[in-house]
Scaffold this active site. Structure first.
Site, PDB file in Angstrom:
ATOM      1  N   TRP A 533      32.793  44.037  61.684  1.00 40.69           N
ATOM      2  CA  TRP A 533      31.704  43.418  61.812  1.00 40.69           C
ATOM      3  C   TRP A 533      30.573  44.311  61.880  1.00 40.69           C
ATOM      4  CZ3 TRP A 533      36.158  42.083  64.881  1.00 40.69           C
ATOM      5  CH2 TRP A 533      36.887  41.102  64.069  1.00 40.69           C
ATOM      6  N   HIS A 534      30.293  45.496  61.494  1.00 40.59           N
ATOM      7  CA  HIS A 534      29.373  46.278  61.938  1.00 40.59           C
ATOM      8  C   HIS A 534      28.929  46.798  60.436  1.00 40.59           C
ATOM      9  CE1 HIS A 534      31.789  47.746  65.389  1.00 40.59           C
ATOM     10  NE2 HIS A 534      31.306  46.563  65.560  1.00 40.59           N
ATOM     11  N   PRO A 535      28.367  45.884  59.364  1.00 36.34           N
ATOM     12  CA  PRO A 535      27.876  46.364  58.245  1.00 36.34           C
ATOM     13  C   PRO A 535      26.574  47.022  58.383  1.00 36.34           C
ATOM     14  CG  PRO A 535      27.411  43.844  58.392  1.00 36.34           C
ATOM     15  CD  PRO A 535      28.521  44.435  59.575  1.00 36.34           C
TER      16      PRO A 535
END
Length: 603
Positions: A533-535
């Protein structure tokens, strides 16, 4: 008509709007946020509820999480990854794990030196991050230290109780992995260290410390700071190539059922801060992007920028679960408890800001680099990556790991569990995200995250699994692997899951893995790998001829009065969870905008 429109009230957007409004209350600022408000909402301010955002969003307000389904991936054996993105005021800072992980100084220095972004090096960004922090050391009365701040609105603290899983993890590391130190692993310089894990949690109130509450909701009433929630921006409006406003839709419907299209105008600036998935999509719907993408979506090209939506980076993650002794302090009952189970915890949290609801269960972590022997084991594919990227930068970790005092999944499992989580710090594999539904802001995207597309990334995860497993099986709490969350090793393998469920001695020999065992580990990762969840990176701040989208002042090439400010601007990845970098981008963007508008910022 406004002075500034901020598209997206996420982690960076709230910083920008809040600090500019506090510095000049006469400045008319509009925030357009796709999700709802988060003000004092228990699901967002009570730390233990974070897990529902990423694993069980149906237990929360579905409007606060946006789901993006990727295209099938050959590297993931045909699976379609689902990315969950915060869609609420505060963005990721209102739904994330709250773990305090800062990048390496060399990450930011590369932005400046390698990509020519003057003013974006560590010497410029670290002071901004210190200014915004209120860091509370684990030991009461201990000095904050030279790299942390102590007076800012963003609170950082450590769990003082209920953290015996993390403490035991570190106790084992002290004896088993003596070559690597234990200490502050978030000092911008440590790439090979274990330590206690701080969180973005206020130690006084036990509340999550997010940017919505730290920069927006804390403001005195100001009619010039307008927050419109549940509004999705369709595109930026232009006069020539000058951005003058935005077109957006909300819940309002026309008689034919279509959504009412509205416009808002900005006399000074439009700032897109919608995140690494939505920001490039807004640019493309505005006619800014590659010719082929725009033509396929029947959108006239305004600016030719083929880098829009490219350079997609994330930290793919794996959560391997271990059975635990009964005396372990675990969190599953708190994560997934109903109103009856949580009532006593609610009372404690409301009265004193303490108890299980004030914790996230991640109390120990690490940033690790392989030893020379481990580097040989990683193989030739990774060796090339090591030689060209890691070798000369000892502050860059290869893997980040954590002990998480929970199974992390409400699978109906009654016994106690804990999880060894690990993710790649700088994966070689990258992807892309583009529009596929014309100007429809609700249409699914053409999304390819690229996880495990490169063999060196597969090798990294294999090493990470083995290393953390050796720590786990030496912990006194260890009662064997939870087989469903581990590789399916060949029958008779010496590396098979422990059926005796007893820990081994600190000096016990390591497990020996065959080629077939390694293949089973790789298959496990391909079938379980998910997003961290770190785009980042899809509106990269780098030279236009290198596929860049923005200059070092965050201006979109070929336009005026239009900036992008969120982690999509990262030209290269950071070896950390991205909340810290979102803060850095928001703070630096605020400085840039204030300089251009002649506004003096308040500390």
């Amino acid at each position: 008509m406004y002075d500034i429109i901020v598209v997206g009230g996420g982690a960076a957007g709230c910083v920008i709007a809040g600090k500019l409004s506090a510095a000049d209350p006469s400045l008319k600022i509009l925030i357009l946020e796709a999700g709802p408000h988060s003000h004092n909402v228990p699901q967002h301010v009570q730390p233990a509820r974070f897990i529902r955002n990423v694993q069980q969003p149906q237990l929360m307000d579905p409007k606060s999480i946006c789901l993006h389904v990727a295209q099938p991936s050959e590297a993931l054996l045909g699976r379609k990854i689902v990315m969950r993105q915060g869609s609420v005021l505060g963005g990721g800072s209102s739904v994330n794990f709250m773990v305090y992980v800062r990048p390496s100084a060399s990450d930011y220095d590369a932005w400046e030196v390698q990509f020519g972004n003057k003013g974006w090096g560590s010497k410029d960004l670290i002071p901004l991050l210190k200014e915004v922090e209120a860091y509370h050391p684990f030991e009461e009365g201990a000095p904050v230290g030279p790299v942390h701040g102590d007076k800012g609105p963003v609170k950082i603290s450590f769990a003082k109780k209920g953290n015996n899983v993390g403490e035991q993890f570190l106790d084992v590391v002290r004896q088993y992995d003596k070559a690597r130190p234990i200490g502050d692993w978030n000092d911008f310089g440590s790439g090979n260290k274990y330590g206690r894990w701080a969180k973005y949690i206020d130690p006084r109130t036990g509340r999550r410390s997010d940017t919505a509450h730290a920069f927006i909701y804390n403001q005195p009433p100001n009619p010039n700071l307008v927050v419109e929630t549940e509004k999705r921006v369709v595109r930026v409006l232009f006069e020539g190539t000058k951005a003058v406003g935005v077109e957006y839709v909300g819940e309002e419907k026309n008689e034919d059922g279509s959504r009412v299209v509205q416009q808002a105008y900005a006399s000074k600036l439009v700032v897109i801060s919608a995140g690494s998935i939505a920001s490039p999509a807004i640019l493309e719907r505005s006619g800014i992007g590659g010719a082929a993408v725009l033509k396929a979506n029947d959108i006239a090209q305004l600016v030719d920028l083929p880098g829009v939506g490219e350079n997609y980076m994330d930290h793919s993650a794996v959560f391997s679960v271990y059975r635990s002794a009964e005396e372990a302090d675990t969190m599953d009952a708190v994560y997934y408890g109903g109103p009856n189970e949580l009532s006593s915890y609610e009372s404690e949290w409301k009265s004193s800001g303490t108890g299980p609801l004030s914790r996230n269960g991640l109390d120990a972590g690490c940033k690790l680099r392989p030893t020379p022997d481990e580097l040989k084991e990683l193989g030739p594919a990774f060796q090339q990556r090591w030689d060209t990227f890691y070798k000369d930068y000892p502050d860059k970790p290869v893997m980040l790991g954590a002990s998480m005092a929970a199974c992390g999944s409400p699978a109906g499992v009654k016994e106690k569990m804990w999880t060894a989580a690990y993710y790649s710090a700088y994966p070689s594999s990258t992807g892309c995200v583009h529009i596929a539904g014309g100007r429809d802001p609700f249409a699914p995207l053409d999304y390819h995250p690229g996880y495990l597309d490169k063999e060196e990334d597969v090798a990294m995860f294999r090493w990470a699994y083995k290393h953390l497993r050796e720590i786990a099986r030496r912990m006194p709490f260890y009662r064997g692997e939870y087989e469903e969350r581990h590789p399916k090793f060949p029958e008779g393998s010496a590396a098979a899951c422990n059926l005796s469920r007893e820990p081994v001695a600190i000096d016990a020999p390591k497990l020996v893995y065959t080629k077939e065992d390694d293949e089973a580990i790789d298959r496990y990762h391909r079938t379980t790998m998910g997003p961290a969840w770190h785009p980042a990176g899809t509106c990269a701040m780098k030279p236009r001829e290198q596929g860049g989208v923005l200059d070092s002042r965050l201006n979109v090439y070929g336009t005026t009065n239009l900036k992008v400010a969120d982690v999509s601007v990262c030209p290269e990845n950071v070896g950390a969870n991205t909340y810290s970098t979102a803060l850095a981008v928001g703070l630096k963007a605020t400085v840039i905008i204030a300089e251009e508008l002649g506004i003096k910022l308040r500390n």
